[in-house]
Write a protein that holds these residues in place. Sequence first.
Motif, PDB file in Angstrom:
ATOM      1  N   LYS A  14      33.674  35.058  29.263  1.00 31.90           N
ATOM      2  CA  LYS A  14      32.691  34.469  30.064  1.00 31.90           C
ATOM      3  C   LYS A  14      33.104  34.233  31.563  1.00 31.90           C
ATOM      4  CE  LYS A  14      29.477  33.013  26.716  1.00 31.90           C
ATOM      5  NZ  LYS A  14      29.345  32.065  25.664  1.00 31.90           N
ATOM      6  N   MET A  15      33.983  35.170  32.005  1.00 32.61           N
ATOM      7  CA  MET A  15      34.638  35.011  33.236  1.00 32.61           C
ATOM      8  C   MET A  15      34.430  36.234  34.186  1.00 32.61           C
ATOM      9  SD  MET A  15      38.489  34.358  34.364  1.00 32.61           S
ATOM     10  CE  MET A  15      38.548  32.674  33.617  1.00 32.61           C
ATOM     11  N   ARG A  16      34.233  36.350  35.439  1.00 33.77           N
ATOM     12  CA  ARG A  16      33.610  37.564  36.193  1.00 33.77           C
ATOM     13  C   ARG A  16      35.261  38.215  36.690  1.00 33.77           C
ATOM     14  NH1 ARG A  16      28.900  39.157  36.868  1.00 33.77           N
ATOM     15  NH2 ARG A  16      27.429  37.564  36.726  1.00 33.77           N
ATOM     16  N   SER A  17      35.336  39.317  37.046  1.00 32.19           N
ATOM     17  CA  SER A  17      36.612  39.847  37.802  1.00 32.19           C
ATOM     18  C   SER A  17      36.914  39.065  38.741  1.00 32.19           C
ATOM     19  CB  SER A  17      36.310  41.468  37.832  1.00 32.19           C
ATOM     20  OG  SER A  17      36.060  41.840  36.654  1.00 32.19           O
ATOM     21  N   ARG A  18      35.880  38.709  39.534  1.00 37.53           N
ATOM     22  CA  ARG A  18      36.250  38.124  40.956  1.00 37.53           C
ATOM     23  C   ARG A  18      37.027  36.636  40.733  1.00 37.53           C
ATOM     24  NH1 ARG A  18      31.682  37.590  45.644  1.00 37.53           N
ATOM     25  NH2 ARG A  18      32.525  39.928  45.555  1.00 37.53           N
ATOM     26  N   GLU A  19      36.714  35.984  39.844  1.00 38.33           N
ATOM     27  CA  GLU A  19      37.200  34.747  39.407  1.00 38.33           C
ATOM     28  C   GLU A  19      38.561  34.955  39.065  1.00 38.33           C
ATOM     29  OE1 GLU A  19      36.658  30.939  36.635  1.00 38.33           O
ATOM     30  OE2 GLU A  19      35.353  32.218  36.882  1.00 38.33           O
ATOM     31  N   LEU A  20      38.795  36.159  37.880  1.00 41.19           N
ATOM     32  CA  LEU A  20      40.133  36.205  37.422  1.00 41.19           C
ATOM     33  C   LEU A  20      41.129  36.590  38.587  1.00 41.19           C
ATOM     34  CD1 LEU A  20      41.998  36.483  35.224  1.00 41.19           C
ATOM     35  CD2 LEU A  20      41.398  38.739  35.031  1.00 41.19           C
ATOM     36  N   ALA A  21      40.606  37.608  39.498  1.00 40.19           N
ATOM     37  CA  ALA A  21      41.509  38.043  40.591  1.00 40.19           C
ATOM     38  C   ALA A  21      41.847  37.054  41.527  1.00 40.19           C
ATOM     39  CB  ALA A  21      40.652  39.086  41.430  1.00 40.19           C
ATOM     40  N   ILE A  26      45.599  38.449  43.103  1.00 40.76           N
ATOM     41  CA  ILE A  26      45.314  39.791  43.373  1.00 40.76           C
ATOM     42  C   ILE A  26      44.369  39.954  43.983  1.00 40.76           C
ATOM     43  CG2 ILE A  26      47.167  40.480  41.610  1.00 40.76           C
ATOM     44  CD1 ILE A  26      44.877  41.750  39.988  1.00 40.76           C
ATOM     45  N   THR A  27      44.000  41.302  44.485  1.00 39.54           N
ATOM     46  CA  THR A  27      42.809  41.503  45.164  1.00 39.54           C
ATOM     47  C   THR A  27      41.699  42.281  43.873  1.00 39.54           C
ATOM     48  OG1 THR A  27      43.292  43.853  45.435  1.00 39.54           O
ATOM     49  CG2 THR A  27      43.764  42.526  47.302  1.00 39.54           C
ATOM     50  N   GLU A  28      40.473  42.136  44.226  1.00 36.80           N
ATOM     51  CA  GLU A  28      39.636  42.644  43.098  1.00 36.80           C
ATOM     52  C   GLU A  28      39.755  43.920  42.928  1.00 36.80           C
ATOM     53  OE1 GLU A  28      35.471  41.005  43.470  1.00 36.80           O
ATOM     54  OE2 GLU A  28      35.980  39.908  45.047  1.00 36.80           O
ATOM     55  N   LEU A  33      41.267  48.412  39.225  1.00 39.62           N
ATOM     56  CA  LEU A  33      42.159  49.568  39.158  1.00 39.62           C
ATOM     57  C   LEU A  33      42.867  49.339  37.834  1.00 39.62           C
ATOM     58  CD1 LEU A  33      43.782  50.464  42.532  1.00 39.62           C
ATOM     59  CD2 LEU A  33      42.158  51.796  41.359  1.00 39.62           C
ATOM     60  N   LEU A  34      43.492  48.100  37.411  1.00 38.83           N
ATOM     61  CA  LEU A  34      44.059  47.846  36.285  1.00 38.83           C
ATOM     62  C   LEU A  34      43.015  47.765  34.818  1.00 38.83           C
ATOM     63  CD1 LEU A  34      46.227  46.683  34.750  1.00 38.83           C
ATOM     64  CD2 LEU A  34      45.544  44.375  35.325  1.00 38.83           C
ATOM     65  N   LYS A  35      41.703  47.447  35.239  1.00 38.91           N
ATOM     66  CA  LYS A  35      40.788  47.303  34.210  1.00 38.91           C
ATOM     67  C   LYS A  35      40.461  48.914  33.586  1.00 38.91           C
ATOM     68  CE  LYS A  35      37.286  45.242  35.688  1.00 38.91           C
ATOM     69  NZ  LYS A  35      36.125  44.450  35.985  1.00 38.91           N
ATOM     70  N   SER A  36      40.362  49.680  34.808  1.00 41.56           N
ATOM     71  CA  SER A  36      39.954  51.251  34.553  1.00 41.56           C
ATOM     72  C   SER A  36      41.261  52.073  34.064  1.00 41.56           C
ATOM     73  CB  SER A  36      39.453  51.782  35.826  1.00 41.56           C
ATOM     74  OG  SER A  36      40.594  51.825  36.908  1.00 41.56           O
ATOM     75  N   THR A  46      52.191  39.455  36.700  1.00 44.64           N
ATOM     76  CA  THR A  46      50.908  39.411  36.718  1.00 44.64           C
ATOM     77  C   THR A  46      50.154  39.394  35.519  1.00 44.64           C
ATOM     78  OG1 THR A  46      51.065  40.874  38.590  1.00 44.64           O
ATOM     79  CG2 THR A  46      49.018  40.911  37.494  1.00 44.64           C
ATOM     80  N   LEU A  47      50.961  40.201  34.323  1.00 41.42           N
ATOM     81  CA  LEU A  47      50.297  40.202  33.108  1.00 41.42           C
ATOM     82  C   LEU A  47      50.483  38.547  32.438  1.00 41.42           C
ATOM     83  CD1 LEU A  47      49.398  41.714  30.562  1.00 41.42           C
ATOM     84  CD2 LEU A  47      51.857  41.904  30.095  1.00 41.42           C
ATOM     85  N   GLU A  48      51.449  38.014  32.643  1.00 37.00           N
ATOM     86  CA  GLU A  48      51.716  36.410  32.209  1.00 37.00           C
ATOM     87  C   GLU A  48      50.608  35.679  32.821  1.00 37.00           C
ATOM     88  OE1 GLU A  48      55.247  33.343  31.920  1.00 37.00           O
ATOM     89  OE2 GLU A  48      55.292  34.654  33.682  1.00 37.00           O
ATOM     90  N   LYS A  49      50.344  35.869  34.232  1.00 37.45           N
ATOM     91  CA  LYS A  49      49.005  35.068  34.916  1.00 37.45           C
ATOM     92  C   LYS A  49      47.743  35.428  34.217  1.00 37.45           C
ATOM     93  CE  LYS A  49      51.294  34.598  39.317  1.00 37.45           C
ATOM     94  NZ  LYS A  49      51.252  35.279  40.703  1.00 37.45           N
ATOM     95  N   ILE A  50      47.761  36.495  34.025  1.00 38.12           N
ATOM     96  CA  ILE A  50      46.296  37.186  33.394  1.00 38.12           C
ATOM     97  C   ILE A  50      46.304  36.322  32.100  1.00 38.12           C
ATOM     98  CG2 ILE A  50      45.063  38.852  32.340  1.00 38.12           C
ATOM     99  CD1 ILE A  50      46.245  40.907  34.528  1.00 38.12           C
TER     100      ILE A  50
END
Length: 68
Positions: A14-21, A26-28, A33-36, A46-50
């Motif tokens: 239940k998290m939005r992309s904007r919050e994760l970015a 990183i930028t939205e 681009l990563l999600k697509s 970056t993967l570790e932070k995600i």
Amino acid sequence: MAIINLDVVLAQKKMRSRELAQRIGITEQNLSLLKSGKVKSIRFATLEKICEVLECQPGDILACRREE
């Protein structure tokens, strides 16, 4: 072929992309681009932070499907 399940994990958490970015620094646009799947690589940091923010494992986000 790599399959990116980041949208699925975001929905489960239940998290939005904007919050994760914002939380991973990183930028939205780059997250989009990563999600697509339009990126050819991702830094381990970056993967570790995600994974840290979403409390998941890399295999929850990335999958591999063999092309026939």
